[in-house]
Design a protein around this motif. Structure first.
Motif, PDB file in Angstrom:
ATOM      1  N   THR A  52       0.543  -1.142  -7.175  1.00 45.09           N
ATOM      2  CA  THR A  52       1.634  -0.168  -7.308  1.00 45.09           C
ATOM      3  C   THR A  52       2.715  -0.399  -6.254  1.00 45.09           C
ATOM      4  OG1 THR A  52       0.599   1.479  -5.860  1.00 45.09           O
ATOM      5  CG2 THR A  52       0.015   1.538  -8.206  1.00 45.09           C
ATOM      6  N   GLN A  53       2.492  -1.357  -5.368  1.00 49.74           N
ATOM      7  CA  GLN A  53       3.469  -1.682  -4.318  1.00 49.74           C
ATOM      8  C   GLN A  53       4.303  -2.883  -4.748  1.00 49.74           C
ATOM      9  OE1 GLN A  53       3.926   0.226  -1.515  1.00 49.74           O
ATOM     10  NE2 GLN A  53       2.435   1.571  -2.533  1.00 49.74           N
ATOM     11  N   GLU A  54       5.583  -2.665  -4.941  1.00 46.91           N
ATOM     12  CA  GLU A  54       6.470  -3.722  -5.404  1.00 46.91           C
ATOM     13  C   GLU A  54       6.434  -4.942  -4.486  1.00 46.91           C
ATOM     14  OE1 GLU A  54      11.238  -4.385  -6.333  1.00 46.91           O
ATOM     15  OE2 GLU A  54      10.408  -2.361  -6.282  1.00 46.91           O
ATOM     16  N   LYS A  55       6.427  -4.716  -3.192  1.00 49.04           N
ATOM     17  CA  LYS A  55       6.438  -5.820  -2.232  1.00 49.04           C
ATOM     18  C   LYS A  55       5.214  -6.712  -2.404  1.00 49.04           C
ATOM     19  CE  LYS A  55       6.785  -6.736   2.756  1.00 49.04           C
ATOM     20  NZ  LYS A  55       6.893  -6.119   4.109  1.00 49.04           N
ATOM     21  N   SER A  56       4.068  -6.101  -2.641  1.00 52.39           N
ATOM     22  CA  SER A  56       2.827  -6.868  -2.807  1.00 52.39           C
ATOM     23  C   SER A  56       2.881  -7.741  -4.059  1.00 52.39           C
ATOM     24  CB  SER A  56       1.632  -5.917  -2.888  1.00 52.39           C
ATOM     25  OG  SER A  56       1.495  -5.175  -1.707  1.00 52.39           O
ATOM     26  N   LEU A  57       3.399  -7.184  -5.144  1.00 52.02           N
ATOM     27  CA  LEU A  57       3.486  -7.942  -6.393  1.00 52.02           C
ATOM     28  C   LEU A  57       4.499  -9.075  -6.289  1.00 52.02           C
ATOM     29  CD1 LEU A  57       3.237  -5.108  -9.056  1.00 52.02           C
ATOM     30  CD2 LEU A  57       1.565  -6.893  -8.597  1.00 52.02           C
ATOM     31  N   ARG A  58       5.599  -8.822  -5.614  1.00 52.50           N
ATOM     32  CA  ARG A  58       6.589  -9.886  -5.414  1.00 52.50           C
ATOM     33  C   ARG A  58       6.002 -11.023  -4.584  1.00 52.50           C
ATOM     34  NH1 ARG A  58      11.674  -8.913  -7.077  1.00 52.50           N
ATOM     35  NH2 ARG A  58      12.335  -6.736  -7.408  1.00 52.50           N
ATOM     36  N   ILE A  80      -0.749   3.466 -15.440  1.00 48.12           N
ATOM     37  CA  ILE A  80       0.652   3.705 -15.819  1.00 48.12           C
ATOM     38  C   ILE A  80       1.607   3.138 -14.776  1.00 48.12           C
ATOM     39  CG2 ILE A  80       2.377   5.528 -16.144  1.00 48.12           C
ATOM     40  CD1 ILE A  80       0.047   7.223 -17.352  1.00 48.12           C
ATOM     41  N   MET A  81       1.307   3.363 -13.501  1.00 49.41           N
ATOM     42  CA  MET A  81       2.163   2.842 -12.440  1.00 49.41           C
ATOM     43  C   MET A  81       2.194   1.319 -12.430  1.00 49.41           C
ATOM     44  SD  MET A  81       1.258   5.497  -9.336  1.00 49.41           S
ATOM     45  CE  MET A  81       2.376   4.690  -8.183  1.00 49.41           C
ATOM     46  N   SER A  82       1.051   0.696 -12.743  1.00 44.73           N
ATOM     47  CA  SER A  82       0.980  -0.766 -12.778  1.00 44.73           C
ATOM     48  C   SER A  82       1.866  -1.327 -13.883  1.00 44.73           C
ATOM     49  CB  SER A  82      -0.465  -1.221 -12.987  1.00 44.73           C
ATOM     50  OG  SER A  82      -1.289  -0.791 -11.934  1.00 44.73           O
ATOM     51  N   VAL A  83       1.775  -0.726 -15.075  1.00 41.38           N
ATOM     52  CA  VAL A  83       2.598  -1.184 -16.190  1.00 41.38           C
ATOM     53  C   VAL A  83       4.081  -1.013 -15.867  1.00 41.38           C
ATOM     54  CG1 VAL A  83       3.233  -0.755 -18.595  1.00 41.38           C
ATOM     55  CG2 VAL A  83       0.818  -0.792 -17.937  1.00 41.38           C
ATOM     56  N   ALA A  84       4.439   0.126 -15.314  1.00 46.03           N
ATOM     57  CA  ALA A  84       5.832   0.389 -14.963  1.00 46.03           C
ATOM     58  C   ALA A  84       6.345  -0.633 -13.947  1.00 46.03           C
ATOM     59  CB  ALA A  84       5.971   1.800 -14.405  1.00 46.03           C
ATOM     60  N   MET A  85       5.539  -0.967 -12.962  1.00 43.56           N
ATOM     61  CA  MET A  85       5.945  -1.921 -11.939  1.00 43.56           C
ATOM     62  C   MET A  85       6.083  -3.327 -12.516  1.00 43.56           C
ATOM     63  SD  MET A  85       6.887  -1.983  -8.838  1.00 43.56           S
ATOM     64  CE  MET A  85       6.260  -0.411  -8.234  1.00 43.56           C
ATOM     65  N   LEU A  86       5.173  -3.704 -13.383  1.00 40.01           N
ATOM     66  CA  LEU A  86       5.242  -5.030 -14.010  1.00 40.01           C
ATOM     67  C   LEU A  86       6.499  -5.169 -14.857  1.00 40.01           C
ATOM     68  CD1 LEU A  86       1.500  -5.342 -15.050  1.00 40.01           C
ATOM     69  CD2 LEU A  86       2.658  -6.762 -13.350  1.00 40.01           C
ATOM     70  N   ARG A  87       6.842  -4.113 -15.593  1.00 41.78           N
ATOM     71  CA  ARG A  87       8.058  -4.149 -16.402  1.00 41.78           C
ATOM     72  C   ARG A  87       9.297  -4.202 -15.509  1.00 41.78           C
ATOM     73  NH1 ARG A  87       8.264  -6.350 -20.349  1.00 41.78           N
ATOM     74  NH2 ARG A  87       9.799  -5.047 -21.414  1.00 41.78           N
ATOM     75  N   LYS A  88       9.258  -3.482 -14.418  1.00 44.39           N
ATOM     76  CA  LYS A  88      10.385  -3.491 -13.484  1.00 44.39           C
ATOM     77  C   LYS A  88      10.618  -4.885 -12.905  1.00 44.39           C
ATOM     78  CE  LYS A  88      12.040  -1.499  -9.134  1.00 44.39           C
ATOM     79  NZ  LYS A  88      11.733  -0.574  -8.018  1.00 44.39           N
ATOM     80  N   LEU A  89       9.530  -5.605 -12.657  1.00 48.84           N
ATOM     81  CA  LEU A  89       9.635  -6.932 -12.054  1.00 48.84           C
ATOM     82  C   LEU A  89       9.840  -8.045 -13.074  1.00 48.84           C
ATOM     83  CD1 LEU A  89       6.912  -6.585  -9.271  1.00 48.84           C
ATOM     84  CD2 LEU A  89       9.394  -6.455  -9.035  1.00 48.84           C
ATOM     85  N   GLY A  90       9.993  -7.675 -14.336  1.00 50.64           N
ATOM     86  CA  GLY A  90      10.383  -8.653 -15.346  1.00 50.64           C
ATOM     87  C   GLY A  90       9.284  -9.416 -16.037  1.00 50.64           C
TER      88      GLY A  90
END
Length: 231
Positions: A52-58, A80-90
């Motif tokens: 759920t942390q954008e920095k970690s996924l990037r 839900i937060m994971s899916v939202a973050m993945l979509r946000k990151l493209g």
């Protein structure tokens, strides 16, 4: 193909390992270090981060994956937060597990490409195995149509594909035959190897232990299953 599997419970871990075995580059992710450690030698990369942390996924270049599978089932908010973050990151294709109708609705609303309903699908599989125990595998590929792997047993033993009249009587197509062929191993012991005939001919013979792959409508498959039960 690069696939990220997020959530390494029983379903997620099994999915990650099978994808790796099938040749995919698998990035297995979970926030539980024990689950990550358990799978690290069975996939390409196993990483312990908070998804759920954008920095970690990037940091793990998540946007480079072809498909991300969110296999989280016990924490709907995290899913839900994971899916939202993945979509946000493209991430282009996000496949998500849903455990309730509301969960499914929310996942679709926030951009999940596909939904997996494990409990429903397992219920279907269990019911099919009980109702048709001779069926080894069943794959639904279109509404009302399936591919099945089964043993026809004594009912068709020794018959050629033409003599079986499966196509004429049930409107089903045999697309492959799997046979166990005996041979002598290097140690001099009797053994069997599996041989798959993916272009069966009309005069090929069906043996009792052969696994037959059939394609057709559910209605016609059920007619065949019913007749096999009576033999």
């Amino acid at each position: 193909m690069i696939v990220a599997v997020i959530g390494l419970g029983t379903f997620g871990a099994k999915t990650a390992v099978r994808l790796f075995e099938k040749g995919a580059e698998v990035l297995a992710i979970d926030s539980n270090p024990e689950l990550v450690d358990r799978i690290k030698d069975k996939v390409s990369h196993a990483i312990c981060i908070d998804v759920t942390q954008e920095k970690s996924l990037r940091a793990v270049n998540i946007s480079d994956v072809d498909t991300a599978i969110v296999a989280i089932g016990d924490n709907i908010e995290m899913s839900i937060m994971s899916v939202a973050m993945l979509r946000k990151l493209g991430v282009g294709r996000v496949v998500a597990r849903a455990t309730t109708p509301l969960h499914e609705h929310v996942l679709r609303e926030i951009g999940a490409s596909e939904i997996i309903k494990v409990e429903e699908e397992m219920g279907e599989i269990v019911a099919s195995k009980i109702a048709a125990p001779h069926v080894l595998q069943r794959y639904n590929f279109a509404a009302g149509y399936s591919i099945v792997e089964l043993k026809l047993g004594k009912a068709f033993e020794g018959k050629t594909l033409v003599e079986s009249q499966i196509r004429q009587n049930y409107s089903l197509n045999i697309v492959a035959l799997q046979k166990r062929v005996p041979y002598i191993s290097e140690e001099g012991k009797a053994a069997y190897r599996v041989v798959i005939n993916d272009s069966p001919l009309p005069m090929d013979v069906i043996e009792a232990d052969d696994i037959v792959v059939l394609v057709g409508s559910e209605k016609n498959l059920d007619r065949l299953f019913s007749d096999l039960e009576e033999v």
